[in-house]
Design a protein around this motif. Structure first.
Motif, PDB file in Angstrom:
ATOM      1  N   HIS A 270       4.755  39.759  44.222  1.00 23.75           N
ATOM      2  CA  HIS A 270       4.311  39.304  45.533  1.00 23.75           C
ATOM      3  C   HIS A 270       3.548  40.389  46.291  1.00 23.75           C
ATOM      4  O   HIS A 270       3.633  40.484  47.519  1.00 23.75           O
ATOM      5  CB  HIS A 270       5.506  38.811  46.355  1.00 23.75           C
ATOM      6  N   GLY A 271       2.806  41.227  45.564  1.00 25.78           N
ATOM      7  CA  GLY A 271       1.854  42.120  46.222  1.00 25.78           C
ATOM      8  C   GLY A 271       2.112  43.605  46.119  1.00 25.78           C
ATOM      9  O   GLY A 271       1.214  44.406  46.379  1.00 25.78           O
ATOM     10  N   ALA A 272       3.329  44.025  45.763  1.00 25.87           N
ATOM     11  CA  ALA A 272       3.589  45.460  45.620  1.00 25.87           C
ATOM     12  C   ALA A 272       2.934  45.988  44.357  1.00 25.87           C
ATOM     13  O   ALA A 272       2.959  45.333  43.316  1.00 25.87           O
ATOM     14  CB  ALA A 272       5.092  45.727  45.573  1.00 25.87           C
ATOM     15  N   LYS A 273       2.325  47.150  44.451  1.00 27.67           N
ATOM     16  CA  LYS A 273       1.635  47.745  43.309  1.00 27.67           C
ATOM     17  C   LYS A 273       1.941  49.234  43.229  1.00 27.67           C
ATOM     18  O   LYS A 273       1.768  49.966  44.198  1.00 27.67           O
ATOM     19  CB  LYS A 273       0.121  47.528  43.425  1.00 27.67           C
ATOM     20  N   ASN A 274       2.389  49.668  42.063  1.00 27.91           N
ATOM     21  CA  ASN A 274       2.595  51.092  41.851  1.00 27.91           C
ATOM     22  C   ASN A 274       1.254  51.821  41.882  1.00 27.91           C
ATOM     23  O   ASN A 274       0.241  51.296  41.425  1.00 27.91           O
ATOM     24  CB  ASN A 274       3.278  51.337  40.506  1.00 27.91           C
ATOM     25  N   PHE A 275       1.245  53.018  42.427  1.00 25.50           N
ATOM     26  CA  PHE A 275       0.020  53.809  42.423  1.00 25.50           C
ATOM     27  C   PHE A 275       0.363  55.251  42.057  1.00 25.50           C
ATOM     28  O   PHE A 275       1.488  55.697  42.251  1.00 25.50           O
ATOM     29  CB  PHE A 275      -0.684  53.750  43.781  1.00 25.50           C
ATOM     30  N   LYS A 276      -0.596  55.968  41.509  1.00 31.96           N
ATOM     31  CA  LYS A 276      -0.359  57.331  41.041  1.00 31.96           C
ATOM     32  C   LYS A 276      -1.170  58.387  41.790  1.00 31.96           C
ATOM     33  O   LYS A 276      -0.806  59.559  41.790  1.00 31.96           O
ATOM     34  CB  LYS A 276      -0.674  57.430  39.547  1.00 31.96           C
ATOM     35  N   GLN A 277      -2.268  57.976  42.422  1.00 40.83           N
ATOM     36  CA  GLN A 277      -3.148  58.956  43.042  1.00 40.83           C
ATOM     37  C   GLN A 277      -2.437  59.716  44.161  1.00 40.83           C
ATOM     38  O   GLN A 277      -1.887  59.119  45.078  1.00 40.83           O
ATOM     39  CB  GLN A 277      -4.389  58.266  43.610  1.00 40.83           C
ATOM     40  N   GLY A 278      -2.442  61.033  44.064  1.00 39.98           N
ATOM     41  CA  GLY A 278      -1.859  61.873  45.100  1.00 39.98           C
ATOM     42  C   GLY A 278      -0.346  61.942  45.093  1.00 39.98           C
ATOM     43  O   GLY A 278       0.254  62.401  46.064  1.00 39.98           O
ATOM     44  N   THR A 279       0.290  61.512  44.004  1.00 39.88           N
ATOM     45  CA  THR A 279       1.756  61.438  43.975  1.00 39.88           C
ATOM     46  C   THR A 279       2.423  62.570  43.197  1.00 39.88           C
ATOM     47  O   THR A 279       3.643  62.624  43.118  1.00 39.88           O
ATOM     48  CB  THR A 279       2.208  60.100  43.370  1.00 39.88           C
ATOM     49  N   ALA A 280       1.647  63.483  42.634  1.00 40.10           N
ATOM     50  CA  ALA A 280       2.222  64.524  41.779  1.00 40.10           C
ATOM     51  C   ALA A 280       3.121  65.471  42.555  1.00 40.10           C
ATOM     52  O   ALA A 280       4.175  65.879  42.074  1.00 40.10           O
ATOM     53  CB  ALA A 280       1.105  65.307  41.087  1.00 40.10           C
ATOM     54  N   VAL A 281       2.710  65.830  43.773  1.00 42.52           N
ATOM     55  CA  VAL A 281       3.473  66.754  44.623  1.00 42.52           C
ATOM     56  C   VAL A 281       3.480  66.194  46.043  1.00 42.52           C
ATOM     57  O   VAL A 281       2.423  66.065  46.659  1.00 42.52           O
ATOM     58  CB  VAL A 281       2.863  68.174  44.619  1.00 42.52           C
TER      59      VAL A 281
END
Length: 336
Positions: A226-237
């Protein structure tokens, strides 16, 4: 996640997570906002304001860090702790540990989800992996032996902590399976508040590493459908004050102007913390307010190296925090 503590300081990471403010922006004379600040303010804006119902759960004594007074100040409707009117249930311990297990903690969250069918915010602080680490509490300790440790570090303490992490992994796996079976959108922010103070590494050399903990943000199957999406950009630290913005981004939620500011802070500034690296004399404190910035490669960067736009954003962020916590409260009428 970059923690502003090593071996202690749980409530500071909790404060940053709930408010979006960085404790590194405060004077060193205010080391613990929970005990020195929150009770003195008439209004304490936080992520709780975005929900109609909020519950805090801590399977231990409720008075530590003044939580029995702090949580109502933040607007929590209930606080479950040992001895509270709303009971901590299940109360499972592992072998000879004096602390209630993560399995107990997560099952109390599941109970709360089942007992209240509407939208809510739940703040859980676990106890299973708390110090000391020298009591040989676990029957299967020998299964989780460290290969080697830094000079001065006690290998038995590392082994005990590793055993606890094993049990945490199993409990988290079960917890995720349970929330995936619930037909409501649920998003979890899981983070370690700080590393245990068992490592005798040189803080001047390994300060950043000693302030790193693991984290993840997980949206259950229903939320992703229902719309939630995992994202990776900028998540390393990241730092705890980024979590509000990160959850809003992952769940595609409508944000307030302050949460939009936090999104800019998350996306455009390095992670920030205090006392991450010792100076040449081994000191991590001091009498001057100081923020350490850590980039996406886990390297310390100086505030002076930030761009003009980044410096302006940082100033805006600090001004809002100052206004709400120590200033004239001009922004409060816009924060609700």
């Amino acid at each position: 996640m970059i923690s502003s503590g090593y071996g202690g300081g749980t409530a500071n990471m909790e404060y940053m997570t709930l408010t979006g403010y960085s404790v590194s922006n405060f004077s060193p004379t205010l080391p613990v906002p929970y005990t020195q600040l929150v009770g003195k303010l008439k209004v304490n804006p936080s992520i709780v304001d975005s929900f109609n119902h909020a519950v805090a759960i801590h399977p231990y004594i409720g008075t530590f860090y003044n939580r029995t007074s702090v949580y109502p100040k933040f607007g929590f409707d209930k606080f479950l702790y040992l001895g509270s009117k709303d009971k901590i249930r299940h109360q499972h311990r592992i072998d000879r540990s004096p602390y209630l297990s993560d399995q107990t903690s997560y099952q109390n969250v599941i109970d709360q989800l089942r007992s209240y069918p509407h939208g809510q915010f739940i703040n859980l602080v676990t106890m299973q992996n708390h110090f000391p680490y020298s009591d040989h509490r676990y029957n299967h300790l020998k299964r989780y032996n460290a290969i080697s440790v830094s000079k001065g570090t006690k290998i038995d303490e590392v082994n005990e902590f590793s055993t606890e992490i094993h049990y945490t992994n199993n409990a988290v796996k079960r917890f995720i399976k349970q929330i995936d079976g619930i037909n409501r959108p649920i998003t979890i922010v899981f983070y370690g508040d700080h590393l245990p103070g068992i490592y005798q590494n040189d803080m001047a050399k390994d300060g950043v590493k000693l302030h790193e903990t693991e984290y993840f943000i997980y949206s259950n199957k229903y939320a992703r459908a229902h719309g939630a999406k995992n994202f990776k950009q900028g998540t390393a630290v990241v730092s705890p004050n980024d979590f509000i913005a990160m959850v809003a981004k992952q769940t595609n939620s409508k944000v307030t102007w302050y949460q939009a500011l936090l999104t800019d802070v998350f996306e455009k500034l390095p992670a920030m913390a205090k006392n991450v690296k010792a100076d040449d004399d081994g000191n991590t404190g001091g009498t001057v307010a100081h923020t350490d910035f850590i980039n996406s490669q886990g390297k310390l960067v100086k505030e002076s190296s930030l761009t003009k736009q980044q410096k302006q954003l940082l100033q805006d962020y600090r001004l809002v925090q100052y206004d709400v916590t120590a200033g004239k409260k001009y922004t409060l009428k816009y924060l609700k």
